[in-house]
Design a protein around this motif. Structure first.
Motif, mmCIF file in Angstrom:
data_model
loop_
_atom_site.group_PDB
_atom_site.id
_atom_site.type_symbol
_atom_site.label_atom_id
_atom_site.label_comp_id
_atom_site.label_asym_id
_atom_site.label_seq_id
_atom_site.Cartn_x
_atom_site.Cartn_y
_atom_site.Cartn_z
ATOM 1 N N ARG A 14 -5.854 -5.275 -8.276
ATOM 2 C CA ARG A 14 -4.697 -5.412 -8.334
ATOM 3 C C ARG A 14 -4.166 -4.692 -9.531
ATOM 4 N NH1 ARG A 14 -2.474 -9.939 -5.546
ATOM 5 N NH2 ARG A 14 -0.642 -9.914 -6.874
ATOM 6 N N SER A 21 1.203 2.110 -8.334
ATOM 7 C CA SER A 21 2.398 2.228 -8.151
ATOM 8 C C SER A 21 3.591 2.070 -9.245
ATOM 9 C CB SER A 21 2.631 0.687 -7.399
ATOM 10 O OG SER A 21 2.422 -0.389 -8.030
ATOM 11 N N ARG A 22 3.275 1.932 -10.325
ATOM 12 C CA ARG A 22 3.979 2.254 -11.454
ATOM 13 C C ARG A 22 3.476 3.076 -12.356
ATOM 14 N NH1 ARG A 22 7.557 -2.044 -10.818
ATOM 15 N NH2 ARG A 22 6.618 -3.521 -9.562
ATOM 16 N N THR B 101 4.526 -14.387 -5.617
ATOM 17 C CA THR B 101 3.832 -13.209 -6.006
ATOM 18 C C THR B 101 3.723 -12.020 -4.958
ATOM 19 O OG1 THR B 101 1.643 -13.852 -6.082
ATOM 20 C CG2 THR B 101 2.773 -14.193 -8.023
ATOM 21 N N ILE B 102 3.273 -12.721 -3.742
ATOM 22 C CA ILE B 102 3.117 -11.791 -2.441
ATOM 23 C C ILE B 102 4.012 -12.179 -1.478
ATOM 24 C CG2 ILE B 102 1.529 -11.083 -0.601
ATOM 25 C CD1 ILE B 102 -0.671 -11.156 -2.734
ATOM 26 N N GLN B 118 6.304 -8.667 -8.065
ATOM 27 C CA GLN B 118 6.175 -9.193 -6.669
ATOM 28 C C GLN B 118 5.645 -8.003 -5.797
ATOM 29 O OE1 GLN B 118 10.040 -10.834 -6.207
ATOM 30 N NE2 GLN B 118 8.929 -12.685 -6.176
ATOM 31 N N ILE B 119 5.078 -8.218 -4.742
ATOM 32 C CA ILE B 119 4.562 -7.263 -3.606
ATOM 33 C C ILE B 119 5.088 -7.724 -2.337
ATOM 34 C CG2 ILE B 119 2.929 -5.974 -2.524
ATOM 35 C CD1 ILE B 119 1.174 -6.384 -5.038
ATOM 36 N N ALA B 200 10.177 -3.798 -6.673
ATOM 37 C CA ALA B 200 8.955 -4.220 -6.314
ATOM 38 C C ALA B 200 8.233 -3.255 -5.448
ATOM 39 C CB ALA B 200 8.952 -5.499 -5.596
ATOM 40 N N LEU B 201 6.940 -3.346 -5.296
ATOM 41 C CA LEU B 201 6.095 -2.362 -4.374
ATOM 42 C C LEU B 201 6.211 -3.023 -3.095
ATOM 43 C CD1 LEU B 201 3.763 -0.286 -3.642
ATOM 44 C CD2 LEU B 201 2.099 -2.348 -4.363
#
Lengths: 206, 285
Positions: A14, A21-22, B101-102, B118-119, B200-201
């Motif tokens: 994670r 991703s960042r 969070t997901i 969050q994803i 968010a991703l």
């Protein structure tokens, strides 16, 4: 091993997702790394071993750049069953901090960049670097970054230029992951543009 | 409670690793469809297995999960997926988009703007935006490699010629980071702009088609359109939800069979409840 391969490696993954991703977001693998104390025989840093355990298995290949590459490769193979391969074939290239000078540049140059049809078949380079911390030595831009984000990585050499050359024909290219001795993790996927803030030399002022 | 007869998050570690490697590649190449093995799941392919596999590879004990199916927390598909994940992980479930969070979702992006912690995992039935006019995977891969997307525009052009406007109801193709044309999954056109520069991703998984792809945060997403026929989302101007009164959200059109009257209701049920609960707390109703 005190490390729980289910939950602790999930947490490493994670953090890797967050950092990738960042780009520029530094994540801390300290908690998971502490669990490897006294159990890491590979010669790699704890955080590099954590990444190897998260990513490697018999489906992928790897290569280690180090003064003791044979030992590290043997240990990593025994822990993950991943096989070794030449630098231009391997899926994961690990550069340890005792590797010869210029190893990172060499790895970037030789690594498999994938093809236009299959850019995902490219290599990931995971390197141990000097301190990774907040600062403004490098400026990052690209997907995952709102405008631009500064970061400091203590590392000499012209890896930035080599990486830029390697990644100039996006989507082919290589992704970099850096970890330092304090278990800080920085990820530079191929989409991230890295520029070095240069010190302006005054001697040219007429 | 977690069912300990199964592995944590259902999968063996090898399966998770394979999905994780593909996901990381997907994040590194926004919009590019990364092939993955797509394991057998205890639900049918095409029922959200792609999203589910991404969720299971991501999820940890501390995560809070929300699953929605076309905006609803309570439809069969959402409930089954939630049950499977919570039985094999014991994670906390929520209906609140801001607490999760997901968020795994089928065909909607929640109304509440996503946050950086969050994803969003989207389930994708057909990941290939070029499949409509090119049946061969070999050929579409080549078209993506060469950034040859005239077919995608031609498809929209033909719709304009035939019907006077672009007729993509959902899944309107988008350009990601000026490189890949991507199927945003069958989200309504109303939701397309939410992908652009999102905080968010966003991960997208197609289980049957064995592809994962991603939109990292703050990535440029442009819906395909023409200068003289600009892209437009569905408009709900002058309409509001009959339950919570919200405007400017995606509304379902419903017809009362008794009276024949047409009315509108929030499609995102979690959002609707939150608005109603807030109003009740404030003593409005």
């Amino acid at each position: 091993m005190k490390l729980d391969i289910v939950h602790d490696l999930q947490s490493v993954y994670r953090k890797l997702v967050d950092s990738t991703s960042r780009p520029g977001l530094i994540t801390d693998l300290g908690k998971e790394a502490a669990l490897l104390d006294g159990e890491n025989e590979t010669g790699c840093s704890h955080s590099l071993l954590l990444l190897a355990l998260t990513l490697l298995d018999p489906e992928v290949t790897f290569k280690v750049f180090s003064a003791n590459a044979d030992r590290a490769e043997k240990e990593l193979n025994q822990l993950t069953f991943a096989k070794t391969a030449e630098a231009d074939q391997a899926d994961y290239l690990f550069i340890l901090d005792d590797a010869e000078e210029g190893s990172l540049e060499d790895a970037i140059q030789r690594a498999n960049p994938g093809t236009y049809l299959n850019p995902h078949k490219s290599a990931v380079i995971i390197a141990e670097t000097g301190a990774i911390r907040d600062g403004d030595h490098l400026v990052l831009k690209g997907p995952g970054i709102q405008t631009s984000t500064p970061v400091n990585v203590e590392m000499d050499g012209n890896w930035i230029r080599r990486r830029e050359e390697k990644n100039k024909e996006y989507p082919v290219g290589v992704d970099l992951i850096f970890v330092d001795q304090n278990n800080q993790l920085l990820s530079l996927p191929r989409t991230t543009q890295v520029t070095e803030k240069r010190v302006v030399m005054n001697e040219w002022v007429m | 409670m977690m069912n300990t007869a199964y592995n944590f998050a259902f999968f063996d570690e090898g399966s998770k690793r394979e999905i994780r490697r593909a996901t990381l590649k997907a994040i590194a190449i926004p919009g590019y469809q990364v092939p993955f093995a797509s394991r057998e799941m205890p639900i049918g392919r095409g029922w959200g297995t792609g999203g589910l596999q991404l969720t299971l590879a991501l999820i940890g004990k501390k995560d809070v999960l929300k699953v929605i199916d076309q905006g609803s927390d309570e439809s069969v598909n959402a409930v089954s997926i939630k049950k499977l994940v919570s039985d094999t992980t014991g994670v906390q479930l929520t209906e609140s988009a801001s607490e999760a969070t997901i968020i795994q979702s089928r065909h909607r992006i929640p109304e509440v703007p996503l946050k950086k912690e969050q994803i969003l995992v989207l389930q994708v039935p057909l990941p290939e935006p070029l499949r409509y006019f090119e049946p061969s995977e070999h050929e579409t891969k080549k078209l993506h490699a060469e950034k040859e997307y005239s077919g995608a525009w031609l498809m929209l052009f033909e719709q304009i010629m035939k019907y006077g406007s672009m007729t993509t109801g959902a899944d309107h193709p988008v350009m990601v980071h000026d490189r890949y044309v991507m199927a945003p999954s069958p989200i309504p056109r109303f939701d397309n702009h939410k992908m652009d520069e999102n905080e968010a991703l966003i991960l997208l998984g197609a289980g049957r088609e064995k592809k994962v792809y991603a939109v990292p945060p703050f990535t440029k997403i442009v819906s395909l359109d023409f200068e003289d026929y600009p892209f437009e989302g569905e408009s709900f101007e002058g309409k509001c939800c009959r339950l919570c009164g919200s405007e400017g959200v995606f509304l379902d059109e419903l017809i009362d069979e008794g009276t024949g009257e047409t009315y509108y209701q929030c499609n995102d049920t979690g959002y609707c409840y939150e608005v109603l609960n807030k109003a009740e707390k404030a003593g409005v109703n």
